[in-house]
Design a protein around this motif. Structure first.
Motif, PDB file in Angstrom:
ATOM      1  N   VAL A 123       0.833  -1.205   0.000  1.00 46.42           N
ATOM      2  CA  VAL A 123       0.000   0.000   0.000  1.00 46.42           C
ATOM      3  C   VAL A 123       0.868   1.256   0.000  1.00 46.42           C
ATOM      4  O   VAL A 123       0.606   2.227  -0.737  1.00 46.42           O
ATOM      5  N   LEU A 124       1.915   1.247   0.814  1.00 40.97           N
ATOM      6  CA  LEU A 124       2.822   2.404   0.845  1.00 40.97           C
ATOM      7  C   LEU A 124       3.546   2.558  -0.493  1.00 40.97           C
ATOM      8  O   LEU A 124       3.773   3.679  -0.961  1.00 40.97           O
ATOM      9  N   TYR A 125       3.901   1.438  -1.115  1.00 41.35           N
ATOM     10  CA  TYR A 125       4.562   1.513  -2.414  1.00 41.35           C
ATOM     11  C   TYR A 125       3.628   2.127  -3.455  1.00 41.35           C
ATOM     12  O   TYR A 125       4.019   3.025  -4.221  1.00 41.35           O
ATOM     13  N   PHE A 126       2.383   1.665  -3.473  1.00 42.86           N
ATOM     14  CA  PHE A 126       1.439   2.164  -4.473  1.00 42.86           C
ATOM     15  C   PHE A 126       1.127   3.655  -4.268  1.00 42.86           C
ATOM     16  O   PHE A 126       0.950   4.392  -5.240  1.00 42.86           O
ATOM     17  N   THR A 127       1.024   4.081  -3.016  1.00 47.13           N
ATOM     18  CA  THR A 127       0.635   5.462  -2.755  1.00 47.13           C
ATOM     19  C   THR A 127       1.830   6.420  -2.768  1.00 47.13           C
ATOM     20  O   THR A 127       1.755   7.510  -3.334  1.00 47.13           O
ATOM     21  N   ARG A 128       2.961   6.030  -2.161  1.00 47.18           N
ATOM     22  CA  ARG A 128       4.098   6.950  -2.051  1.00 47.18           C
ATOM     23  C   ARG A 128       5.024   6.915  -3.252  1.00 47.18           C
ATOM     24  O   ARG A 128       5.579   7.938  -3.644  1.00 47.18           O
ATOM     25  N   LEU A 140      -0.387   6.722  -6.529  1.00 45.61           N
ATOM     26  CA  LEU A 140      -1.822   6.498  -6.641  1.00 45.61           C
ATOM     27  C   LEU A 140      -2.526   6.928  -5.361  1.00 45.61           C
ATOM     28  O   LEU A 140      -1.953   6.884  -4.273  1.00 45.61           O
ATOM     29  N   SER A 141      -3.784   7.294  -5.488  1.00 45.56           N
ATOM     30  CA  SER A 141      -4.564   7.631  -4.303  1.00 45.56           C
ATOM     31  C   SER A 141      -5.033   6.360  -3.611  1.00 45.56           C
ATOM     32  O   SER A 141      -5.113   5.294  -4.235  1.00 45.56           O
ATOM     33  N   ALA A 142      -5.380   6.469  -2.330  1.00 44.67           N
ATOM     34  CA  ALA A 142      -5.863   5.307  -1.586  1.00 44.67           C
ATOM     35  C   ALA A 142      -7.152   4.768  -2.209  1.00 44.67           C
ATOM     36  O   ALA A 142      -7.371   3.551  -2.266  1.00 44.67           O
ATOM     37  N   ALA A 143      -8.014   5.675  -2.697  1.00 46.30           N
ATOM     38  CA  ALA A 143      -9.257   5.239  -3.325  1.00 46.30           C
ATOM     39  C   ALA A 143      -8.982   4.445  -4.602  1.00 46.30           C
ATOM     40  O   ALA A 143      -9.638   3.428  -4.873  1.00 46.30           O
ATOM     41  N   THR A 144      -7.993   4.867  -5.379  1.00 47.57           N
ATOM     42  CA  THR A 144      -7.639   4.158  -6.608  1.00 47.57           C
ATOM     43  C   THR A 144      -7.096   2.773  -6.294  1.00 47.57           C
ATOM     44  O   THR A 144      -7.432   1.788  -6.967  1.00 47.57           O
ATOM     45  N   VAL A 145      -6.257   2.701  -5.271  1.00 54.91           N
ATOM     46  CA  VAL A 145      -5.700   1.405  -4.870  1.00 54.91           C
ATOM     47  C   VAL A 145      -6.820   0.470  -4.432  1.00 54.91           C
ATOM     48  O   VAL A 145      -6.870  -0.699  -4.829  1.00 54.91           O
ATOM     49  N   GLY A 146      -7.751   0.989  -3.634  1.00 54.83           N
ATOM     50  CA  GLY A 146      -8.859   0.162  -3.180  1.00 54.83           C
ATOM     51  C   GLY A 146      -9.722  -0.331  -4.318  1.00 54.83           C
ATOM     52  O   GLY A 146     -10.123  -1.497  -4.364  1.00 54.83           O
ATOM     53  N   LEU A 147     -10.004   0.548  -5.287  1.00 54.50           N
ATOM     54  CA  LEU A 147     -10.822   0.155  -6.428  1.00 54.50           C
ATOM     55  C   LEU A 147     -10.103  -0.888  -7.278  1.00 54.50           C
ATOM     56  O   LEU A 147     -10.703  -1.888  -7.693  1.00 54.50           O
ATOM     57  N   GLY A 148      -8.813  -0.667  -7.535  1.00 54.37           N
ATOM     58  CA  GLY A 148      -8.050  -1.617  -8.344  1.00 54.37           C
ATOM     59  C   GLY A 148      -7.970  -2.986  -7.705  1.00 54.37           C
ATOM     60  O   GLY A 148      -8.141  -4.014  -8.380  1.00 54.37           O
ATOM     61  N   LEU A 149      -7.744  -3.019  -6.386  1.00 53.73           N
ATOM     62  CA  LEU A 149      -7.669  -4.295  -5.689  1.00 53.73           C
ATOM     63  C   LEU A 149      -9.040  -4.969  -5.626  1.00 53.73           C
ATOM     64  O   LEU A 149      -9.140  -6.199  -5.626  1.00 53.73           O
ATOM     65  N   GLY A 150     -10.105  -4.163  -5.582  1.00 53.72           N
ATOM     66  CA  GLY A 150     -11.441  -4.742  -5.606  1.00 53.72           C
ATOM     67  C   GLY A 150     -11.739  -5.424  -6.934  1.00 53.72           C
ATOM     68  O   GLY A 150     -12.291  -6.526  -6.978  1.00 53.72           O
ATOM     69  N   ILE A 151     -11.368  -4.767  -8.024  1.00 55.60           N
ATOM     70  CA  ILE A 151     -11.529  -5.383  -9.351  1.00 55.60           C
ATOM     71  C   ILE A 151     -10.684  -6.649  -9.450  1.00 55.60           C
ATOM     72  O   ILE A 151     -11.130  -7.679  -9.981  1.00 55.60           O
ATOM     73  N   ALA A 152      -9.471  -6.564  -8.934  1.00 55.35           N
ATOM     74  CA  ALA A 152      -8.581  -7.725  -8.966  1.00 55.35           C
ATOM     75  C   ALA A 152      -9.163  -8.888  -8.174  1.00 55.35           C
ATOM     76  O   ALA A 152      -8.963 -10.062  -8.522  1.00 55.35           O
ATOM     77  N   GLY A 153      -9.882  -8.579  -7.089  1.00 54.75           N
ATOM     78  CA  GLY A 153     -10.495  -9.643  -6.305  1.00 54.75           C
ATOM     79  C   GLY A 153     -11.461 -10.483  -7.121  1.00 54.75           C
ATOM     80  O   GLY A 153     -11.549 -11.706  -6.947  1.00 54.75           O
ATOM     81  N   GLY A 154     -12.185  -9.835  -8.033  1.00 51.95           N
ATOM     82  CA  GLY A 154     -13.073 -10.590  -8.918  1.00 51.95           C
ATOM     83  C   GLY A 154     -12.309 -11.554  -9.806  1.00 51.95           C
ATOM     84  O   GLY A 154     -12.752 -12.682 -10.057  1.00 51.95           O
ATOM     85  N   ALA A 155     -11.130 -11.116 -10.283  1.00 50.84           N
ATOM     86  CA  ALA A 155     -10.288 -12.006 -11.089  1.00 50.84           C
ATOM     87  C   ALA A 155      -9.798 -13.187 -10.260  1.00 50.84           C
ATOM     88  O   ALA A 155      -9.663 -14.306 -10.767  1.00 50.84           O
ATOM     89  N   GLY A 156      -9.539 -12.944  -8.977  1.00 50.62           N
ATOM     90  CA  GLY A 156      -9.124 -14.038  -8.104  1.00 50.62           C
ATOM     91  C   GLY A 156     -10.208 -15.083  -7.929  1.00 50.62           C
ATOM     92  O   GLY A 156      -9.932 -16.286  -7.914  1.00 50.62           O
ATOM     93  N   VAL A 157     -11.457 -14.622  -7.821  1.00 50.03           N
ATOM     94  CA  VAL A 157     -12.586 -15.557  -7.711  1.00 50.03           C
ATOM     95  C   VAL A 157     -12.691 -16.399  -8.977  1.00 50.03           C
ATOM     96  O   VAL A 157     -12.848 -17.629  -8.923  1.00 50.03           O
ATOM     97  N   LEU A 158     -12.595 -15.750 -10.123  1.00 51.45           N
ATOM     98  CA  LEU A 158     -12.691 -16.472 -11.391  1.00 51.45           C
ATOM     99  C   LEU A 158     -11.533 -17.456 -11.556  1.00 51.45           C
ATOM    100  O   LEU A 158     -11.725 -18.603 -11.990  1.00 51.45           O
ATOM    101  N   GLY A 159     -10.323 -17.030 -11.195  1.00 50.58           N
ATOM    102  CA  GLY A 159      -9.174 -17.922 -11.285  1.00 50.58           C
ATOM    103  C   GLY A 159      -9.316 -19.136 -10.386  1.00 50.58           C
ATOM    104  O   GLY A 159      -8.965 -20.263 -10.776  1.00 50.58           O
ATOM    105  N   SER A 160      -9.849 -18.931  -9.185  1.00 50.93           N
ATOM    106  CA  SER A 160     -10.054 -20.046  -8.261  1.00 50.93           C
ATOM    107  C   SER A 160     -10.996 -21.083  -8.851  1.00 50.93           C
ATOM    108  O   SER A 160     -10.775 -22.293  -8.734  1.00 50.93           O
TER     109      SER A 160
END
Length: 430
Positions: free
Chosen positions: A34-39, A43-63
C-alpha cells in the motif's frame, strides 16, 4: 515442528518448501504494497482500493477455473502456472505508473493467486487420503502463518529506510521469492515419477470433449457440496474480522492502537501451536461438521467480547480484546480444520479439481464480502452489529454441521444397503 517444516513425504516436502517462499513473499507484499502504491507510484488510496477490488473478482474467477484445469492438465502443473503468472505480475509492479497499469497487473496477481490456491487443494485431494490429507493441509497453514510473520519482519527494513528504492527492492523481492516457490514443484515429477498419473487418475478426458467421467456430477449440481461451500464461506468471513474489523474497532475503544499488533501475534501463535491438533478427526465428515459448529460458537463468543471491549476502561478494554483474540483464534483453527475436512470428504474424487475449485471460490468470495460485512455491521452499529455478526456465525456453523451429518447418514445408509445386497447375493449363490 520438524515434521511440519521438513515432512518425509516428497510431495508434502515440496509443497512445504514452496509454501515457505510463497508465504514469505506474501508477508513482504502485505507490509509494503500500500505504501509503495501510494508513495512511490503516486496512486490515491481510493484508486488502490478500487483496483484491488476489481482484482479480487479475477481471483474468484481464477479459483473456479483452476479446478477444471487441474483435472484436465494436472494440479501440479496448474500450480506452477499460477505461481509463475503471479511472480511475473509482481515484478511488473515495478513498472506501473498509472491507475490502468496498476489495475491490470493487480488482476493478474490476484488471478494467479486464485489459480495456485485451487491447484494446491486439488493436489492435496488427489495425492493424500483420509486423516493425512487434512493433517498436511493443517501443517501447511502453520508454515504459512510463520513465514508470513517472518516476511513481515523482513519488510520492516524497507519501512525503516522509507525510500522509493527500498520499497522497490521489497517489491522485487516478492517476485523473486515466488519464483523460488516454483522450483520445488518443477522438480517434483522427477522425484515422484508416479505423480502425473495420480493427478489425472479418474479425471475428465482432456481430448475427447467430455467434461467428466460417466456419472460424475458437476460440483454446482451437487447440492450438498454447494451448501457446504456456502456455509463455510460465511464462517470464513472471520478472516475479515481480524484483518479489517479489529484494527478499526480497537481505534474506537479506550485500548491503545498498539494492541492490534499484540492481537495479531496472539492469532499467529494459536494457529502455529494448535492448528494441527485441531485438524485431528476432521477427516470424518461428522467430525468436520462438529468442528465448524464449535468454531462458529467460539467466533460468536469473540464477537461478544469485542463488543464488550467498546464499553470498558483502558485496562478492561485491553484485557477483553486479548480474550476476544484468543477465542477468535481458537474458533479460526477449528472452523478452518472442519471446512477442509468437508471440502475434501464431500467431494467426488473423480472431479477432485473441480470440487476444490468451487471450495476455493467460496473462500475467495468470503474474502471479498468480509470487509463490506464487517464495516456494515460492527464498525457502523457497534455492539448490536457485533451481536448480529456473532449470530450469523452461529447459524452458519450449525448449518454446516447439519449438512455434514446428513451427508454422513446418507453414506452410512448406502453402505448398509450395499452390504445387504452383497450378503443376499452370497446366500443366493450358495
Amino acid at each position: 515442528m520438524i515434521q511440519t517444516f521438513l515432512p518425509r513425504d516428497p510431495v508434502a516436502r515440496a509443497l512445504t518448501f514452496s509454501t515457505m517462499a510463497f508465504a514469505a513473499s506474501t508477508g513482504i507484499f502485505y507490509t509494503v504494497s500500500v505504501l509503495y502504491f501510494t508513495r512511490v507510484v503516486g496512486l490515491s488510496a481510493a484508486t488502490v482500493g478500487l483496483g484491488l477490488g476489481i482484482a479480487g473478482g479475477a481471483g474468484v474467477l481464477g479459483s473456479f477455473l483452476a479446478g477444471r484445469w487441474s483435472d484436465r492438465r494436472g494440479a501440479h502443473r496448474v500450480q506452477v502456472w499460477g505461481l509463475l503468472a503471479q511472480a511475473v505480475a509482481l515484478a511488473a509492479y515495478s513498472f506501473t505508473a498509472d491507475a490502468v497499469s496498476f489495475t491490470l497487473v493487480a488482476v493478474v496477481v490476484s488471478a494467479g493467486r486464485g489459480v495456485q490456491s485451487t491447484a494446491r487443494q486439488a493436489l492435496l485431494a488427489r495425492w493424500f487420503t483420509g486423516p493425512e490429507r487434512v493433517d498436511v493441509r493443517a501443517r501447511l497453514r502453520v508454515v504459512t502463518n510463520v513465514l508470513i510473520g517472518l516476511g513481515t519482519l523482513a519488510a520492516a527494513v524497507a519501512l525503516l529506510v522509507d525510500t522509493a528504492a527500498a520499497y522497490r527492492t521489497a517489491m522485487v523481492a516478492t517476485a523473486v521469492l515466488l519464483l523460488g516457490a516454483v522450483v520445488p514443484l518443477l522438480l517434483l515429477p522427477r522425484r515422484v515419477p508416479e505423480l502425473p498419473a495420480r493427478m489425472l487418475e479418474d479425471a475428465p478426458s482432456s481430448s475427447a470433449g467430455t467434461d467428466a467421467p460417466p456419472d460424475a456430477p458437476h460440483p454446482l449440481r451437487d447440492r450438498t457440496y454447494v451448501a457446504s461451500v456456502a456455509l463455510n464461506a460465511v464462517v470464513a468471513m472471520q478472516f475479515g474480522v481480524m484483518t479489517v474489523g479489529v484494527p478499526l474497532w480497537v481505534a474506537s475503544t479506550e485500548a491503545p492502537t498498539a494492541v492490534v499488533s499484540a492481537l495479531l501475534v496472539v492469532n499467529t501463535a494459536v494457529v502455529a501451536l494448535l492448528q494441527v491438533r485441531a485438524s485431528r478427526g476432521t477427516h470424518d465428515v461428522r467430525g468436520a461438521g462438529r468442528a465448524v459448529r464449535r468454531g462458529a460458537v467460539l467466533l460468536a463468543g469473540a464477537c461478544v467480547l469485542y463488543a464488550a471491549a467498546g464499553h470498558g476502561s483502558l485496562v478492561a478494554a485491553t484485557a477483553l480484546l486479548v480474550l476476544a483474540a484468543v477465542a477468535h483464534s481458537l474458533g479460526e483453527v477449528l472452523s478452518e480444520a472442519g471446512g477442509w475436512g468437508m471440502a475434501f470428504e464431500l467431494a467426488d474424487p473423480r472431479r477432485a479439481g473441480a470440487y476444490q475449485g468451487l471450495s476455493q471460490t467460496g473462500y475467495a468470495l468470503a474474502g471479498m464480502a468480509a470487509p463490506v460485512v464487517v464495516t456494515a455491521l460492527p464498525i457502523r452499529f457497534g455492539t448490536p452489529g457485533w451481536l448480529a455478526l456473532g449470530g450469523i456465525f452461529v447459524v452458519a456453523g450449525a448449518g454446516a454441521a447439519a449438512v455434514a451429518r446428513r451427508a454422513a447418514d446418507r453414506a452410512d445408509a448406502a453402505s448398509s444397503s450395499d452390504a445387504g445386497r452383497s450378503t443376499e447375493a452370497t446366500v443366493a449363490t450358495s
